[in-house]
Motif scaffolding. Structure first.
Motif, PDB file in Angstrom:
ATOM      1  N   PHE A   6       0.876  -1.168   0.000  1.00  0.00           N
ATOM      2  CA  PHE A   6       0.000   0.000   0.000  1.00  0.00           C
ATOM      3  C   PHE A   6       0.915   1.219   0.000  1.00  0.00           C
ATOM      4  O   PHE A   6       1.838   1.294   0.807  1.00  0.00           O
ATOM      5  N   ARG A   7       0.666   2.145  -0.908  1.00  0.00           N
ATOM      6  CA  ARG A   7       1.482   3.352  -0.983  1.00  0.00           C
ATOM      7  C   ARG A   7       0.592   4.584  -0.907  1.00  0.00           C
ATOM      8  O   ARG A   7      -0.176   4.851  -1.825  1.00  0.00           O
ATOM      9  N   ASN A   8       0.666   5.267   0.233  1.00  0.00           N
ATOM     10  CA  ASN A   8      -0.093   6.511   0.438  1.00  0.00           C
ATOM     11  C   ASN A   8      -1.571   6.354   0.101  1.00  0.00           C
ATOM     12  O   ASN A   8      -2.156   7.194  -0.586  1.00  0.00           O
ATOM     13  N   VAL A   9      -2.142   5.270   0.606  1.00  0.00           N
ATOM     14  CA  VAL A   9      -3.537   4.973   0.273  1.00  0.00           C
ATOM     15  C   VAL A   9      -4.493   5.708   1.216  1.00  0.00           C
ATOM     16  O   VAL A   9      -4.391   5.600   2.434  1.00  0.00           O
ATOM     17  N   THR A  10      -5.395   6.460   0.611  1.00  0.00           N
ATOM     18  CA  THR A  10      -6.466   7.122   1.351  1.00  0.00           C
ATOM     19  C   THR A  10      -7.789   6.621   0.797  1.00  0.00           C
ATOM     20  O   THR A  10      -7.946   6.466  -0.409  1.00  0.00           O
ATOM     21  N   PHE A  11      -8.700   6.318   1.737  1.00  0.00           N
ATOM     22  CA  PHE A  11     -10.009   5.842   1.301  1.00  0.00           C
ATOM     23  C   PHE A  11     -11.114   6.359   2.220  1.00  0.00           C
ATOM     24  O   PHE A  11     -11.017   6.275   3.437  1.00  0.00           O
ATOM     25  N   ARG A  12     -12.163   6.896   1.609  1.00  0.00           N
ATOM     26  CA  ARG A  12     -13.372   7.317   2.337  1.00  0.00           C
ATOM     27  C   ARG A  12     -14.546   6.523   1.811  1.00  0.00           C
ATOM     28  O   ARG A  12     -14.707   6.396   0.603  1.00  0.00           O
ATOM     29  N   TYR A  13     -15.359   5.994   2.730  1.00  0.00           N
ATOM     30  CA  TYR A  13     -16.563   5.285   2.280  1.00  0.00           C
ATOM     31  C   TYR A  13     -17.529   6.259   1.627  1.00  0.00           C
ATOM     32  O   TYR A  13     -18.203   5.912   0.661  1.00  0.00           O
ATOM     33  N   GLU A  18     -14.838  11.430   7.383  1.00  0.00           N
ATOM     34  CA  GLU A  18     -13.491  11.074   7.850  1.00  0.00           C
ATOM     35  C   GLU A  18     -12.979   9.884   7.038  1.00  0.00           C
ATOM     36  O   GLU A  18     -13.720   8.933   6.807  1.00  0.00           O
ATOM     37  N   PRO A  19     -11.718   9.918   6.628  1.00  0.00           N
ATOM     38  CA  PRO A  19     -11.212   8.760   5.875  1.00  0.00           C
ATOM     39  C   PRO A  19     -11.085   7.523   6.762  1.00  0.00           C
ATOM     40  O   PRO A  19     -10.684   7.621   7.921  1.00  0.00           O
ATOM     41  N   ALA A  20     -11.461   6.360   6.223  1.00  0.00           N
ATOM     42  CA  ALA A  20     -11.288   5.096   6.946  1.00  0.00           C
ATOM     43  C   ALA A  20      -9.826   4.675   6.883  1.00  0.00           C
ATOM     44  O   ALA A  20      -9.357   3.892   7.714  1.00  0.00           O
ATOM     45  N   LEU A  21      -9.116   5.200   5.875  1.00  0.00           N
ATOM     46  CA  LEU A  21      -7.688   4.924   5.716  1.00  0.00           C
ATOM     47  C   LEU A  21      -7.050   6.219   5.220  1.00  0.00           C
ATOM     48  O   LEU A  21      -7.557   6.837   4.276  1.00  0.00           O
ATOM     49  N   LEU A  22      -5.980   6.652   5.892  1.00  0.00           N
ATOM     50  CA  LEU A  22      -5.379   7.933   5.528  1.00  0.00           C
ATOM     51  C   LEU A  22      -3.892   7.792   5.249  1.00  0.00           C
ATOM     52  O   LEU A  22      -3.119   7.453   6.147  1.00  0.00           O
ATOM     53  N   ASP A  23      -3.520   8.005   4.010  1.00  0.00           N
ATOM     54  CA  ASP A  23      -2.113   8.050   3.609  1.00  0.00           C
ATOM     55  C   ASP A  23      -1.353   6.807   4.114  1.00  0.00           C
ATOM     56  O   ASP A  23      -0.244   6.920   4.619  1.00  0.00           O
ATOM     57  N   TYR A  55     -13.975  -2.017  -3.128  1.00  0.00           N
ATOM     58  CA  TYR A  55     -13.864  -0.565  -3.300  1.00  0.00           C
ATOM     59  C   TYR A  55     -12.509  -0.274  -3.924  1.00  0.00           C
ATOM     60  O   TYR A  55     -11.623  -1.122  -3.900  1.00  0.00           O
ATOM     61  N   SER A  56     -12.359   0.938  -4.445  1.00  0.00           N
ATOM     62  CA  SER A  56     -11.058   1.384  -4.946  1.00  0.00           C
ATOM     63  C   SER A  56     -10.559   2.526  -4.087  1.00  0.00           C
ATOM     64  O   SER A  56     -11.359   3.330  -3.595  1.00  0.00           O
ATOM     65  N   ALA A  57      -9.247   2.607  -3.924  1.00  0.00           N
ATOM     66  CA  ALA A  57      -8.654   3.702  -3.147  1.00  0.00           C
ATOM     67  C   ALA A  57      -8.985   5.036  -3.809  1.00  0.00           C
ATOM     68  O   ALA A  57      -9.067   5.134  -5.031  1.00  0.00           O
ATOM     69  N   ASN A  58      -9.200   6.073  -2.985  1.00  0.00           N
ATOM     70  CA  ASN A  58      -9.412   7.411  -3.534  1.00  0.00           C
ATOM     71  C   ASN A  58      -8.092   8.015  -3.980  1.00  0.00           C
ATOM     72  O   ASN A  58      -8.018   8.708  -4.981  1.00  0.00           O
ATOM     73  N   GLU A  59      -7.069   7.758  -3.180  1.00  0.00           N
ATOM     74  CA  GLU A  59      -5.736   8.256  -3.518  1.00  0.00           C
ATOM     75  C   GLU A  59      -4.733   7.172  -3.201  1.00  0.00           C
ATOM     76  O   GLU A  59      -4.986   6.310  -2.363  1.00  0.00           O
ATOM     77  N   GLY A  60      -3.581   7.251  -3.841  1.00  0.00           N
ATOM     78  CA  GLY A  60      -2.516   6.293  -3.574  1.00  0.00           C
ATOM     79  C   GLY A  60      -2.673   5.054  -4.427  1.00  0.00           C
ATOM     80  O   GLY A  60      -3.521   4.992  -5.324  1.00  0.00           O
ATOM     81  N   ASP A  61      -1.868   4.069  -4.101  1.00  0.00           N
ATOM     82  CA  ASP A  61      -1.728   2.921  -4.985  1.00  0.00           C
ATOM     83  C   ASP A  61      -1.581   1.637  -4.168  1.00  0.00           C
ATOM     84  O   ASP A  61      -0.825   1.611  -3.199  1.00  0.00           O
ATOM     85  N   ILE A  62      -2.303   0.611  -4.565  1.00  0.00           N
ATOM     86  CA  ILE A  62      -2.080  -0.721  -3.992  1.00  0.00           C
ATOM     87  C   ILE A  62      -1.390  -1.523  -5.081  1.00  0.00           C
ATOM     88  O   ILE A  62      -1.902  -1.618  -6.201  1.00  0.00           O
TER      89      ILE A  62
END
Ligand code: ADP
Ligand code: ADP
Length: 230
Positions: A6-13, A18-23, A55-62
């Motif tokens: 995971f590289r700088n992954v941000t995800f909001r449902y 609030e993001p469920a996963l931040l950077d 789901y897909s990450a909003n930002e970053g890369d898996i």
């Protein structure tokens, strides 16, 4: 680079929440056991949801073996992974059918082997009709721990390259969990195992630990290092 990263992954449902996963930046190294730990609501299931491509990450890369997960064909990717969770729904049918639903073309021998690895073959062998015993609503009732082991057998029978165990042994006592986990690790040597667990003993036994809190990576590394910083 092998494994999942995971590289700088941000995800909001939902947008604006609030993001469920931040950077989040961390690795799930290939051929190793990674324990993913963190309090309830930390973001562990979200990581699994992203891996399952619900789901897909909003930002970053898996990345999977160096490629963006989005560039791997969905069916190829889902075909190489298996997941067992805390709750296991049994279908109305035989023991064999209940395992085979995870891999339609599994032979009876493959099903038996999976039940063995999942630590439930003694239970099944003791049944009157063994593999043909009917389970589910109008058949045999299994205990929570037995259901979880059937769930493990479903994951194992898929012979996955990447196995996710999400609190999949929470209903088992420590000794049984440890013995089944070690059997699975032996069986899946050189494959990638992601273990979501609250049990310290399982975390200590992992090769790599990722600790997440509030959607952020708090620490990552060998168990001794991560458990100390905790
Ligand atoms: P964990 O698995 O570590 O308990 P989750 O990944 O389930 O944590 O949750 C991370 C955050 O995302 C929490 O704040 C949770 O409320 C939120 N969340 C989880 N699933 C959803 C969803 N389907 N819709 C909206 N928010 C969600
Ligand atoms: P329940 O039916 O108890 O609400 P689920 O919805 O998870 O639980 O059940 C899914 C399937 O598993 C149904 O066919 C149900 O009859 C069966 N089942 C539920 N609990 C058990 C059990 N302890 N042993 C065997 N089968 C069960």
């Amino acid at each position: 680079e092998d494994g999942i990263s995971f590289r700088n992954v941000t995800f909001r449902y939902d947008a604006g929440t609030e993001p469920a996963l931040l950077d989040a930046t961390f690795d799930i190294p290939a051929g190793k056991t990674t324990a993913l730990i963190g309090a309830s609501g930390a973001g562990k299931t979200t990581i699994v949801n992203l891996l399952l491509r619900l789901y897909s990450a909003n930002e970053g890369d898996i990345r999977v073996d160096g490629r963006s997960i989005e560039d791997v064909r969905r069916t190829d990717w889902l075909g190489m992974l298996a997941i067992a969770g805390q709750d296991v729904d049994l279908v109305e049918g035989t023991v064999i059918e209940n395992v085979r639903m995870a891999k339609n073309d599994a032979s009876e021998e493959e099903v038996r082997q999976a039940l063995r690895v999942a630590g439930i073959s003694e239970v099944v062998e003791a049944l009157p009709d063994k593999y043909d015993t009917w389970v589910g609503q109008h058949g045999l009732r299994f205990s929570g721990g037995q259901r979880q082991r059937l769930g493990l057998a479903r994951a194992v029978v898929r012979n996955p390259k990447f196995l996710i165990l999400d609190e999949a042994m929470s209903a088992l006592d420590l000794a049984l969990e440890e013995s089944i986990r070690r059997t699975i690790q032996l069986q899946f040597k050189n494959r990638t195992l992601l273990l979501i667990t609250h049990r310290l003993e399982s975390v200590r036994d992992a090769d790599h630990v990722v600790w997440i809190e509030n959607g952020r990576v708090r620490a990552e590394g060998p168990p001794a290092k991560v458990l100390v910083s905790r």
